[in-house]
Design a protein around this motif. Structure first.
Motif, PDB file in Angstrom:
ATOM      1  N   ASN A 105       0.852  -1.113   0.172  1.00  0.00           N
ATOM      2  CA  ASN A 105       0.058   0.043  -0.114  1.00  0.00           C
ATOM      3  C   ASN A 105       0.922   1.439   0.005  1.00  0.00           C
ATOM      4  O   ASN A 105       1.794   1.296   0.779  1.00  0.00           O
ATOM      5  N   ASP A 165       0.426   5.507   0.219  1.00  0.00           N
ATOM      6  CA  ASP A 165      -0.393   6.544   0.607  1.00  0.00           C
ATOM      7  C   ASP A 165       0.122   7.898   0.327  1.00  0.00           C
ATOM      8  O   ASP A 165       1.281   8.229   0.824  1.00  0.00           O
ATOM      9  N   VAL A 197      -4.751   6.369  -2.357  1.00  0.00           N
ATOM     10  CA  VAL A 197      -4.091   5.233  -1.859  1.00  0.00           C
ATOM     11  C   VAL A 197      -3.960   4.323  -2.873  1.00  0.00           C
ATOM     12  O   VAL A 197      -5.077   3.892  -3.447  1.00  0.00           O
TER      13      VAL A 197
END
Length: 115
Positions: A96, A98, A103
């Motif tokens: 992931n 951000d 995101v």
């Protein structure tokens, strides 16, 4: 746009180790934090570990003292060293990124731990 590519998943016996890698490309300078999440069958996706651009880390209680998140020298790669693996760690692991506005997710890599 940020593209994430994960690698390093596989099958291991309980007590073993695996190292996941995630390489980011594209708008990497906009990334404020990168992390690993996992999703087991029938369960919600959950945070495993996260590392900010300043190097601060945070871990799920279930993986503390067993997993370590770190960044490569180029800062566009993040690793998850997983030791003392347990069957309950079996899941698809997702990288992931951000940016504070968006995101981004990788495609996921399967980790299977057998007893």
């Amino acid at each position: 746009q940020v593209q994430l590519v994960e690698s390093g998943g596989g099958s291991v016996r309980a007590g073993g180790s695996l190292r996941l890698s995630c390489s980011a490309s594209g708008g990497i300078f906009s990334i404020s934090a990168m992390g690993w999440y996992r999703q087991a069958p029938g369960k919600q996706r959950e945070l495993v570990a996260v590392i900010t651009k300043t190097g601060s880390t945070n871990y799920a209680d279930s993986v503390k003292d067993r997993f370590t998140i770190s960044r490569g020298n180029a800062k566009n790669t993040v690793y998850l060293q997983m030791n003392s693996l347990k069957p309950e760690d079996t899941a698809v692991y997702y990288c992931n990124a951000d940016t504070g506005y968006f995101v981004y997710w990788g495609q996921g890599t399967q980790v299977t731990v057998s007893s």
